[in-house]
Write a protein that holds these residues in place. Structure first.
Motif, short mmCIF file in Angstrom:
data_model
loop_
_atom_site.label_atom_id
_atom_site.label_comp_id
_atom_site.label_asym_id
_atom_site.label_seq_id
_atom_site.Cartn_x
_atom_site.Cartn_y
_atom_site.Cartn_z
N THR A 66 1.29 -1.25 -0.17
CA THR A 66 0.07 0.40 0.01
C THR A 66 0.43 1.01 -0.17
O THR A 66 1.99 1.38 0.82
CB THR A 66 -0.68 0.19 0.99
N VAL A 81 -3.06 -1.33 9.06
CA VAL A 81 -3.00 -2.01 7.36
C VAL A 81 -2.24 -2.81 6.83
O VAL A 81 -0.63 -3.34 7.54
CB VAL A 81 -2.93 -0.94 6.65
N VAL A 85 2.97 -0.66 4.36
CA VAL A 85 2.89 0.85 3.61
C VAL A 85 4.15 1.11 3.08
O VAL A 85 5.53 1.14 3.85
CB VAL A 85 2.63 0.87 4.77
N ASP A 186 -1.06 -1.16 -9.42
CA ASP A 186 -0.09 -1.48 -8.50
C ASP A 186 1.27 -0.79 -9.03
O ASP A 186 2.50 -0.81 -8.14
CB ASP A 186 0.42 -3.06 -9.05
N ARG A 299 -10.20 8.22 -0.02
CA ARG A 299 -9.65 6.59 -0.01
C ARG A 299 -9.21 6.06 1.17
O ARG A 299 -8.84 6.46 2.56
CB ARG A 299 -8.04 6.64 -0.87
N ILE A 301 -9.22 3.03 3.55
CA ILE A 301 -7.94 1.94 3.20
C ILE A 301 -7.41 0.88 4.53
O ILE A 301 -7.75 1.57 6.28
CB ILE A 301 -5.83 1.73 2.93
#
Length: 313
Positions: A66, A81, A85, A186, A299, A301
């Motif tokens: 991420t 997460v 990250v 990606d 966004r 996450i």
């Protein structure tokens, strides 16, 4: 390379060893504008593009990746997460000017790019001063404000994919549309070349000042993630939210801003679950009132965690 280690069973011990910095269980909430949310299982700050590419090439395929900018338009869920990250900081924040082109690292603040263009009497990038994020995030979502958007000024972009391959592309290959890019998910953007045009430095400075004043007058300066929902075709999201009676609506420590009701704010102790649930309640009420289903611009996450508050208002 600096590695902050933890127990032998932690993901960080299974990762390739970069020149940059790896941190286990790194708090992400303080790195976002909402100031809430859970940790990253591993946070990676690469030293440069080559370090990022080599790390990704050696990273096991099953490890999720991420990307985190400055966290201005981001909500990290309370469970944190999983995986790695990546945050592009030192090594990705440089800005230089070559003729009419401004070449900026993906970690450079949009505001700093606008100010650099101003200092070199280049017009056309003033709108970036009104976007609270980085160039990498602007590339991903075709960020725009104040009658400008990234697709209007982009000449070239560099990105690294999940396999560690480096891509250099032009604007046609980005597939830009309103607040969206068709670039592969990606891809991690590392830099952009933006085209300005010769202009009067004082006029450019005045325009940047006007944008700052407009933001101050219309937007809350608090713990917020910026515009929460995209403007639907033919509508303004804030008007739909206002018409649905959501201005000032509260859930736990989260509130719809009284000043600009397309902004959600953390009153101080809001969980990410509070903020996301409030946003979903706003979507429900707007749909019930107008038949328009708002789409998230912020966004979101990470993994959720349990919560339970009632809506007030």
């Amino acid at each position: 390379m600096i590695v902050l280690a933890t127990s032998p069973s932690h993901l960080i011990d299974q990762l390739p060893k970069p020149r940059g910095r790896l941190t286990a269980d790194a708090p992400l909430g303080p790195q976002t504008w909402f100031r809430t949310g859970g940790p990253a299982e591993v946070l990676f700050r690469p030293a440069d593009t080559e370090d990022l590419a080599a790390f990704l090439q050696a990273l096991p395929e099953e490890v999720p990746v991420t990307v985190l900018g400055v966290g201005s338009n981001l909500l990290v869920r309370d469970g944190g997460v999983k995986g790695v990250v990546i945050r592009l900081q030192r090594g990705f924040t440089g800005i230089r000017v070559d003729g009419q082109d401004v070449i900026a690292g993906a970690g450079a603040l949009d505001l700093n790019v606008a100010l650099t263009a101003r200092d070199h009497s280049l017009a056309g990038l003033e709108f970036l001063s009104g976007i609270p994020g980085t160039i990498g995030g602007a590339l991903r979502m075709n960020a725009g404000a104040y009658n400008g958007e990234l697709s209007h000024v982009l000449m070239a972009a560099e990105a690294v994919d999940r396999a560690g391959a480096v891509h250099n592309v032009g604007p046609a290959e980005m597939g830009f549309s309103y607040r969206h890019s068709d670039a592969p998910m990606d891809w991690i953007f590392t830099s952009a070349t933006l085209r300005g045009m010769p202009g009067d430095q004082l006029a450019i400075a005045r325009r940047i000042a006007e944008i700052d004043a407009a933001r101050t007058d219309s937007q809350p300066r608090s713990r917020t993630g910026g515009s929460t929902f995209m403007n639907p075709p033919g509508h303004k999201a804030w008007e739909l939210i206002d018409q649905a009676g959501c201005r000032g609506l509260r859930l736990g420590g989260a509130q719809v801003s009284e000043k600009h009701c397309n902004f959600l704010i953390n009153l101080g102790e809001a969980s990410a679950a509070d903020i996301e649930a409030l946003g979903e309640e706003v979507r429900r009420r707007v749909y019930e009132k107008s038949g328009v289903l708002l789409q998230w611009e912020i966004r979101r996450i990470g993994e959720p965690a349990s919560s339970g508050h009632g809506v007030e208002g």
